[in-house]
Design a protein around this motif. Sequence first.
Motif, mmCIF file in Angstrom:
data_model
loop_
_atom_site.group_PDB
_atom_site.id
_atom_site.type_symbol
_atom_site.label_atom_id
_atom_site.label_comp_id
_atom_site.label_asym_id
_atom_site.label_seq_id
_atom_site.Cartn_x
_atom_site.Cartn_y
_atom_site.Cartn_z
ATOM 1 N N LEU A 1 24.672 66.960 71.619
ATOM 2 C CA LEU A 1 24.379 65.896 70.655
ATOM 3 C C LEU A 1 22.892 65.562 70.681
ATOM 4 O O LEU A 1 22.289 65.492 71.746
ATOM 5 N N SER A 2 22.309 65.383 69.503
ATOM 6 C CA SER A 2 20.902 65.014 69.425
ATOM 7 C C SER A 2 20.730 63.922 68.362
ATOM 8 O O SER A 2 21.002 64.151 67.186
ATOM 9 N N ILE A 3 20.324 62.729 68.820
ATOM 10 C CA ILE A 3 20.077 61.617 67.891
ATOM 11 C C ILE A 3 18.568 61.440 67.788
ATOM 12 O O ILE A 3 17.882 61.352 68.797
ATOM 13 N N LYS A 4 18.056 61.421 66.543
ATOM 14 C CA LYS A 4 16.606 61.277 66.366
ATOM 15 C C LYS A 4 16.302 60.121 65.432
ATOM 16 O O LYS A 4 16.856 60.054 64.329
ATOM 17 N N ASP A 5 15.416 59.224 65.892
ATOM 18 C CA ASP A 5 14.860 58.139 65.081
ATOM 19 C C ASP A 5 15.920 57.413 64.219
ATOM 20 O O ASP A 5 15.709 57.177 63.035
ATOM 21 N N ILE B 1 21.763 62.562 63.198
ATOM 22 C CA ILE B 1 22.662 62.709 64.352
ATOM 23 C C ILE B 1 23.211 64.129 64.271
ATOM 24 O O ILE B 1 24.091 64.418 63.458
ATOM 25 N N ASN B 2 22.632 65.024 65.061
ATOM 26 C CA ASN B 2 23.081 66.413 65.037
ATOM 27 C C ASN B 2 24.063 66.689 66.162
ATOM 28 O O ASN B 2 23.802 66.363 67.318
ATOM 29 N N TYR B 3 25.191 67.297 65.760
ATOM 30 C CA TYR B 3 26.232 67.653 66.725
ATOM 31 C C TYR B 3 26.339 69.175 66.735
ATOM 32 O O TYR B 3 26.353 69.818 65.679
#
Length: 359
Positions: free
Chosen positions: A7-11, A71-73
């Motif tokens: 999981l990557s959450i950005k700004d 929000i990249n999964y």
Amino acid sequence: MEKEKVLSIKDLSISFNTSSGKVDAIRGVGLNLYKGETLAIVGESGSGKSVTMKAVMGILSSNGEVNSGSINYFYYRNKEKVQVDILKISKKEMRKRINGKRIAMIFQDPMTSLNPTMTIGSQIMDGMIWHYKTPKKEAQKKAIELLELVGINDAEKRMKNYPHQLSGGMRQRVVIAIALACNPDLLICDEPTTALDVTIQAKILELVKDIQKKMNISVIYITHDLGVVAKVADYVAVMYAGKIVEKGTIDEIFYDPRHPYTWGLLSAMPDLDTNDDKLYTIPGSPPNLTQKVQGDAFAPRNIFALNIDNRLEPPMFKISDSHYAATWLLHENAPKVDMPAELKKRIERMLKEAEENGK
């Protein structure tokens, strides 16, 4: 070996339209989670922990609005790595492809997340039948196995029970069984032990830990209980007023905290060995997020605040490759400020205890 990102959450920025005006609940959150790891998000009520994770699940309330961010999964489909921006897919797609199947959530109160009109068995089988078209007999067999896995005795008999026939601890175990029914890659636990007594709490935490090892899944805990964090987390993100103010490994946050808010949270933990006759509390209240925050949101409650805190928001200062904190105290031109003496003593005691326990 390179870690595998899940999981990557950005700004991420989220606001809510309310009768009191627009509330900027999340103000630029960034997080990464890797396979098999446990991340704990801590902070006071209203700091934005649950809202961030509801956005990950695609279950923001209708008055919520995502202003920016992604929000990249990441997951595998037929051995091919797939990346999905959760904010860009429809709710229908989210229900079909992600919710329950890939990312599952355990909510704080099992009584409100279980359907009172359905048997326990039906509720566990539901997801398998809906997502994977599992034949009823097979789903039944797996549901019994899951109940046994979460430590419920007489599983076959319990399948026919309704939620009101079970104790709080058993209901929470059922909620965990439902969350695991479709073999998710990511499990989000929102205050999973709040409504339970201390002995049951410990068992539930151990249970999630065991399941995580067996299934190699990633886990995110949302909590304000640092005792829970100490038992389960690899990494910690400290949230305040919709932002992450400090993040690092469990050891960095507990033994080398750098943000005054983290100092306050650690100082407020009950401790049997302290000389203080009063429990520490952070002065003041969190800011009203219907009004624009000028400078550092924590400044009015921070006894170490500098002039610049009232004017400019601090960036995330790098302390190590894994440890960052957003406080002007880390600027090279800032006056040297040490953590409170009582907290320093407490950390020394914690380190000594950890060494004695062979950790």
